[in-house]
Design a protein around this motif. Structure first.
Motif, PDB file in Angstrom:
ATOM      1  N   GLY A  77      40.454  38.908  33.964  1.00  0.00           N
ATOM      2  CA  GLY A  77      40.451  40.090  33.110  1.00  0.00           C
ATOM      3  C   GLY A  77      40.118  39.776  31.668  1.00  0.00           C
ATOM      4  N   VAL A 207      53.727  49.147  38.212  1.00  0.00           N
ATOM      5  CA  VAL A 207      52.331  48.684  38.333  1.00  0.00           C
ATOM      6  C   VAL A 207      52.329  47.314  39.007  1.00  0.00           C
ATOM      7  CG1 VAL A 207      50.220  48.145  37.057  1.00  0.00           C
ATOM      8  CG2 VAL A 207      51.754  49.943  36.241  1.00  0.00           C
ATOM      9  N   VAL A 211      47.138  44.194  38.899  1.00  0.00           N
ATOM     10  CA  VAL A 211      46.672  45.184  37.926  1.00  0.00           C
ATOM     11  C   VAL A 211      47.213  44.861  36.540  1.00  0.00           C
ATOM     12  CG1 VAL A 211      46.750  47.625  37.269  1.00  0.00           C
ATOM     13  CG2 VAL A 211      46.362  46.983  39.649  1.00  0.00           C
ATOM     14  N   PHE A 214      44.947  42.208  35.115  1.00  0.00           N
ATOM     15  CA  PHE A 214      43.652  42.724  34.655  1.00  0.00           C
ATOM     16  C   PHE A 214      43.772  43.518  33.359  1.00  0.00           C
ATOM     17  CE2 PHE A 214      42.082  42.650  39.223  1.00  0.00           C
ATOM     18  CZ  PHE A 214      41.184  41.622  38.984  1.00  0.00           C
ATOM     19  N   THR A 215      44.860  44.256  33.219  1.00  0.00           N
ATOM     20  CA  THR A 215      44.957  45.248  32.149  1.00  0.00           C
ATOM     21  C   THR A 215      45.906  44.817  31.038  1.00  0.00           C
ATOM     22  OG1 THR A 215      46.620  46.426  33.478  1.00  0.00           O
ATOM     23  CG2 THR A 215      44.326  47.117  33.684  1.00  0.00           C
ATOM     24  N   LEU A 313      36.459  48.317  34.936  1.00  0.00           N
ATOM     25  CA  LEU A 313      37.920  48.376  34.973  1.00  0.00           C
ATOM     26  C   LEU A 313      38.460  49.273  36.088  1.00  0.00           C
ATOM     27  CD1 LEU A 313      40.502  47.347  33.675  1.00  0.00           C
ATOM     28  CD2 LEU A 313      40.422  49.299  32.118  1.00  0.00           C
ATOM     29  N   PRO A 314      37.960  50.497  36.254  1.00  0.00           N
ATOM     30  CA  PRO A 314      38.487  51.320  37.365  1.00  0.00           C
ATOM     31  C   PRO A 314      38.230  50.698  38.740  1.00  0.00           C
ATOM     32  CG  PRO A 314      37.268  52.672  35.811  1.00  0.00           C
ATOM     33  CD  PRO A 314      37.008  51.259  35.427  1.00  0.00           C
ATOM     34  N   VAL A 317      40.820  47.869  39.179  1.00  0.00           N
ATOM     35  CA  VAL A 317      42.166  48.408  39.366  1.00  0.00           C
ATOM     36  C   VAL A 317      42.333  49.010  40.757  1.00  0.00           C
ATOM     37  CG1 VAL A 317      43.795  50.185  38.612  1.00  0.00           C
ATOM     38  CG2 VAL A 317      42.586  48.786  36.912  1.00  0.00           C
ATOM     39  N   SER A 318      41.325  49.805  41.189  1.00  0.00           N
ATOM     40  CA  SER A 318      41.415  50.435  42.515  1.00  0.00           C
ATOM     41  C   SER A 318      41.366  49.403  43.640  1.00  0.00           C
ATOM     42  CB  SER A 318      40.271  51.443  42.685  1.00  0.00           C
ATOM     43  OG  SER A 318      39.014  50.781  42.628  1.00  0.00           O
ATOM     44  N   ASN A 320      42.597  46.422  43.515  1.00  0.00           N
ATOM     45  CA  ASN A 320      43.780  45.556  43.524  1.00  0.00           C
ATOM     46  C   ASN A 320      45.080  46.340  43.386  1.00  0.00           C
ATOM     47  OD1 ASN A 320      42.776  42.502  43.222  1.00  0.00           O
ATOM     48  ND2 ASN A 320      41.394  43.830  42.071  1.00  0.00           N
ATOM     49  N   ALA A 321      44.988  47.634  43.521  1.00  0.00           N
ATOM     50  CA  ALA A 321      46.207  48.459  43.381  1.00  0.00           C
ATOM     51  C   ALA A 321      47.179  48.183  44.535  1.00  0.00           C
ATOM     52  CB  ALA A 321      45.823  49.923  43.347  1.00  0.00           C
TER      53      ALA A 321
END
Length: 321
Positions: A77, A207, A211, A214-215, A313-314, A317-318, A320-321
Motif C-alpha cells: 500500500g 475493518v 484493508v 492498504f489504507t 484503492l477500491p 479494498v474489495s 481483500n475485504a
C-alpha cells in the motif's frame, strides 16, 4: 481509551510529523552541500531510507506476530501511495522538475526493486527470501552512492544553492547532521503515534487487517514521505522530493521485504494477492514513464496519478475485504 482521546493522539502525531519533516529536509540539504553529494542521493538514501523506517517497524512487528495481511499490505500500500497519491498531490500544487539522471537511474532501479519484492510476495516470503532481499538492499545502496557523487569542482545547482543559503561552514557539518537526526526522530515519532492510533480506530470499526494495511497503516507510515515531499517541493527542490519517494519505494521493497522475511524466521509469510502486487508494479512503472516524458510531472500528469490511485484503492479494498 476513548475514541476522542485516540483521535487526539493521532493529531499530535501529525503535528510532530510536520515540524520534524521540515527540519529533516533543511538539514539534509545543507549536509549534502558539505559532503558534495547530489541532491537526489540525499533524497533516495538519507531521507528515503529514513522516512521508510515506520514501514519497516510496522511490517516487521506484524510479521513476528504472524499477521501477513498487515505486514505485506503496509509495504504494498505504501509503495502504491507514494508514487500515485503523494507525487500527484505535490505535482498538482506545483509542477515537479527533476534532472535527467532520475528517469535514467533512480526510477528504473526503483521499479526493479518493487518488481523483485512483488515476485517474492507472490510466492510467500520466508527467511531465505529475507536474506536475498537484504543482499540486494546493500547492492542497491552501494550503486546509488557510487553513481551520485558530485565532483568537487562542479557548482551547485541554483535551486540547491538558494535552498541552503547561507551554506554551512565545512567544519560545522555535525550541526546539520544533528538537525537531520532530530528531524527524523520527530518524524518517526509522529508517524508511530499516528499509525498506532489510526489502527486502533480501524479495529474498533471492524475493518480487516489487510484493508488496514492498504489504507490506514499505509497512509500513516507514508506521512513522513508526504511531509518531506511537501516541504522539499515548497522550497523548490524537485530532485530531493522525487528522490525521497523513489528511495522510499526502493527501500520499502528491498529492506522492508528483508525485514519481513527475516522476522518470519522458519515460518513462511503467506503469499500476497496477485491484484495488489500487479497494482504496485504498475504504479511504479507509470510514475517512471511520466518522469521520462520530459523530466517533469505536470498538473495534467499529476491528475493521471491521482486517478490511478482512486481506481486502484477500491479494487484492492474489495479484493481483500
Amino acid at each position: 481509551m476513548s475514541t476522542l482521546f485516540v483521535a487526539g493522539l493521532g493529531i499530535v502525531g501529525l503535528a510532530l510529523l510536520t515540524v520534524g519533516a521540515d527540519q529533516l529536509v533543511v538539514g539534509a540539504g545543507r549536509l549534502a552541500t558539505v559532503l558534495r553529494v547530489a541532491p537526489v542521493i540525499v533524497g533516495v538514501v538519507i531521507i528515503g531510507l529514513g522516512t521508510s523506517t515506520p514501514e519497516f517497524v510496522v511490517s516487521g512487528t506484524a510479521a513476528v506476530r504472524g499477521n501477513a495481511g498487515l505486514a505485506l499490505g503496509n509495504l504494498v500500500g505504501s509503495n502504491i501511495l507514494n508514487v500515485t497519491l503523494i507525487l500527484g498531490v505535490v505535482a498538482v500544487v506545483s509542477p515537479v522538475l527533476v534532472r535527467s539522471s532520475v528517469p535514467v537511474r533512480e526510477a528504473p532501479l526503483m521499479v526493479a526493486g518493487v518488481s523483485v519484492f512483488g515476485a517474492f510476495a507472490l510466492v510467500g516470503l520466508k527467511f531465505i527470501a529475507g536474506v536475498l532481499l537484504a543482499l540486494l538492499s546493500l547492492g542497491a545502496l552501494w550503486l546509488l552512492v557510487r553513481l551520485s557523487r558530485v565532483p568537487p569542482d562542479d557548482p551547485l545547482p541554483d535551486d540547491v544553492a538558494a535552498f541552503v543559503e547561507p551554506p554551512p561552514p565545512p567544519g560545522r557539518w555535525w550541526v546539520e547532521a544533528a538537525r537531520c537526526a532530530i528531524g527524523l526522530a520527530a518524524t518517526l515519532g509522529g508517524a508511530q503515534l499516528l499509525v498506532t492510533n489510526a489502527s486502533t480506530l480501524a479495529h474498533r470499526w471492524g475493518v480487516s487487517d489487510a484493508v488496514i494495511g492498504f489504507t490506514f497503516v499505509a497512509l500513516g507510515t507514508s506521512l513522513p514521505e508526504l511531509m518531506t515531499s511537501v516541504q522539499a517541493q515548497r522550497r523548490g527542490w524537485g530532485d530531493l522530493m522525487v528522490g525521497n519517494l523513489l528511495g522510499s519505494n526502493l527501500f520499502n521493497s528491498l529492506v522492508g521485504g528483508a525485514v519481513v522475511g527475516l522476522a518470519a524466521g522458519r515460518e513462511r509469510i503467506a503469499p500476497f494477492g496477485f491484484l495488489a502486487v500487479t497494482a504496485m508494479v504498475v504504479a511504479g512503472v507509470l510514475a517512471w514513464l511520466l518522469l521520462k516524458r520530459g523530466n517533469r510531472i505536470t498538473r495534467p500528469e499529476a491528475c493521471v496519478l491521482l486517478c490511478a490511485y482512486g481506481l486502484m484503492l477500491p479494487l484492492l479494498v474489495s479484493a481483500n475485504a
